[in-house]
Design an enzyme around this catalytic site. Structure first.
Site, PDB file in Angstrom:
ATOM      1  CE  LYS A  98      -4.494   0.992   0.435  1.00  0.00           C
ATOM      2  NZ  LYS A  98      -5.635   0.099   0.175  1.00  0.00           N
ATOM      3  CE1 TYR A 211     -23.765   8.547  -3.347  1.00  0.00           C
ATOM      4  CE2 TYR A 211     -22.664  10.412  -4.368  1.00  0.00           C
ATOM      5  CZ  TYR A 211     -23.648   9.452  -4.387  1.00  0.00           C
ATOM      6  OH  TYR A 211     -24.518   9.393  -5.445  1.00  0.00           O
ATOM      7  N   GLY A 212     -17.687   8.001  -1.848  1.00  0.00           N
ATOM      8  CA  GLY A 212     -16.595   8.054  -2.818  1.00  0.00           C
ATOM      9  C   GLY A 212     -16.908   7.074  -3.938  1.00  0.00           C
ATOM     10  CG  ASN A 213     -14.702   4.278  -7.318  1.00  0.00           C
ATOM     11  OD1 ASN A 213     -15.382   4.508  -8.310  1.00  0.00           O
ATOM     12  ND2 ASN A 213     -14.044   3.156  -7.156  1.00  0.00           N
ATOM     13  N   GLY A 215     -18.876   3.920  -2.400  1.00  0.00           N
ATOM     14  CA  GLY A 215     -20.220   4.154  -1.865  1.00  0.00           C
ATOM     15  C   GLY A 215     -21.242   4.474  -2.949  1.00  0.00           C
TER      16      GLY A 215
HETATM   17  N1  GLU Z   1      -7.515   0.257  -2.972  1.00  0.00           N
HETATM   18  C1  GLU Z   1      -8.246  -0.930  -3.251  1.00  0.00           C
HETATM   19  C2  GLU Z   1      -8.248  -1.841  -2.036  1.00  0.00           C
HETATM   20  O1  GLU Z   1      -8.065  -1.396  -0.927  1.00  0.00           O
HETATM   21  C3  GLU Z   1      -7.809  -1.620  -4.538  1.00  0.00           C
HETATM   22  C4  GLU Z   1      -6.401  -2.090  -4.575  1.00  0.00           C
HETATM   23  C5  GLU Z   1      -5.949  -2.608  -5.932  1.00  0.00           C
HETATM   24  O2  GLU Z   1      -6.757  -2.678  -6.835  1.00  0.00           O
HETATM   25  O3  GLU Z   1      -4.763  -2.922  -6.036  1.00  0.00           O
HETATM   26  O4  GLU Z   1      -8.510  -3.005  -2.135  1.00  0.00           O
END
Ligand code: GLU
Length: 410
Positions: A98, A211-213, A215
């Site tokens: 991450k 309410y982002g992508n 929600g």
């Molecule tokens: N940010 C998203 C998650 O927390 C997607 C991660 C990704 O597609 O690599 O799962």
């Protein structure tokens, strides 16, 4: 405030009480493989940037990049660990990572946002790539940001490298279906759960926090399947209408007015007779299903006793603290854990990456069919494990995931 990385350690400890995990492997699983950090600048200011590469025993590191003022090392570490277990829980050939930048992107111009995003790639270029570490969007990052990032990466690599990032715009190597796949996946899992419980989705009431992508697409899918979406919220507050909202109208209104709590006003485009509520009130509404789709630590020991929903579908990462989890389990609430409920996002990313690697293009039907196949199987594995060991779905998901990661490490 609960440290999210402490939650990870607690989850691992729980698993080690149920199954035999080699002590060395367990200790290794409690630490990230590699921590990368540095400064990136935009508009003459410097911001702290992160990439945590947690574990790559099952494949390249995979996970999003978050832009948020509260981003910090313990949060990124926790999110990277959760990616490791998420990819294993749904059996895709990735490890977990991450990234993030401690910044409020809403305070930046478009040019500054681009400068920041390209800077992040230059900082970590050597450590990322299609077979090493593949970032994607997360909170407050989006396909446009992925486009800048992949462009910067390709320049540095001296060749187009679309598979270095996922969640790109469709016309720049992205996949049909990826943008809404976290929400689509969540609803696939929810429908499977309801089948097991013998419940009909029609008319079940739902409250969505965030309410982002994630929600807003969740609201569309739920409405389409016959659920009644009665409450929605964004960072400024929420709206509630016991008769249910029409998500399309609310979406239009949010675009026009910038905030959901402006969308109840009489004569507004929504015509909804909704009333304003706070984010905290939303969590405690008397609904059938509660969907946290914002940030960590929303359901805590303070409010867990007031949660009335019977089912909690965690579309956010880490929305429930371990203490709240214990309280809710005692109350026999069913929690569909984040590493299963929101895995449709990274499964969609995997499909995008596969298409980039093979220079292939899937259509919407193929994408949805594959997503469905993958997640129904994952749900079955975890459901079976929960019955077999008589444990809740979260612990079952961790057991399945840790078994897979440990096998790859051993
Ligand atoms: N940010 C998203 C998650 O927390 C997607 C991660 C990704 O597609 O690599 O799962």
């Amino acid at each position: 405030m609960q440290n999210p990385f402490d939650s990870v350690i607690e989850q691992l400890e729980n698993v080690s009480k149920l199954i035999e995990v080699d002590t060395k492997i367990l200790e290794k699983l409690k630490k990230p493989n590699k921590i990368l950090e540095g400064e990136v600048s935009a508009g003459g200011k410097k911001y702290h940037a992160y990439r945590v590469q947690y574990n790559n025993a099952r494949g390249p590191y995979k996970g999003g990049i978050r832009y948020h003022p509260q981003v910090n090392m313990d949060e990124v570490k926790a999110l990277a660990a959760w990616m490791t277990f998420k990819c294993a829980a749904v059996n895709i050939p990735y490890g977990g990572g991450k990234g993030g930048i401690a910044v409020d992107p809403k305070g930046l111009t478009r040019d500054e946002l681009e400068e920041l995003s390209r800077g992040w790639v230059r900082l970590f270029f050597k450590d990322i790539g299609p077979e090493k570490d593949i970032p994607a969007p997360d909170v407050y990052t989006n396909p446009q940001i992925m486009e800048w990032m992949v462009d910067e990466y390709s320049k540095l690599a001296g060749k187009p490298t679309p598979a270095a990032f996922t969640g790109k715009p469709i016309e720049r190597g992205g996949s049909i279906g990826r943008e809404s796949s976290t929400s689509e996946g969540g609803i696939i899992i929810l429908l499977e759960l309801l089948k097991k419980l013998g419940k009909d989705p029609k008319g079940l009431t739902v409250a969505i926090q965030g309410y982002g992508n994630v929600g807003h697409f969740a609201a569309f899918y739920l409405h389409e399947k016959g659920f009644k979406v009665v409450a929605l919220s964004d960072s400024k507050g929420g709206i509630y209408n016991p008769d249910g909202f029409e998500p399309q109208k609310i979406f239009k209104c949010k675009l026009e007015k910038g905030a959901l709590n402006q969308c109840h006003i009489e004569g507004s485009v929504t015509d909804a007779e909704g009333k304003k509520i706070t984010n905290e009130e939303l969590l405690e509404l008397d609904v059938d299903i509660l969907i946290p789709a914002a940030l960590e630590n929303q359901i805590t020991e303070e409010n867990a006793n007031n949660i009335k929903a019977d089912i909690i579908l965690e579309l956010a990462n880490g929305p429930t603290t371990p203490k709240a989890d214990t309280i809710l389990n005692k109350k026999r609430k069913i929690i569909v854990p984040d590493i299963l409920a929101n895995a449709g996002g990274v499964v969609g990313s995997y499909f995008e990456w596969l298409q980039n690697m093979k220079n292939d293009k899937w259509d919407e039907k193929k994408f949805s069919e594959e997503l469905n196949k993958n997640l129904v199987l994952a749900f079955e594995d975890i459901w079976k494990k929960s019955k077999e060991l008589d444990i809740e779905l979260r612990t079952a998901a961790y057991v399945v995931a840790v078994e897979r990661v440990a096998k790859a490490m051993g």
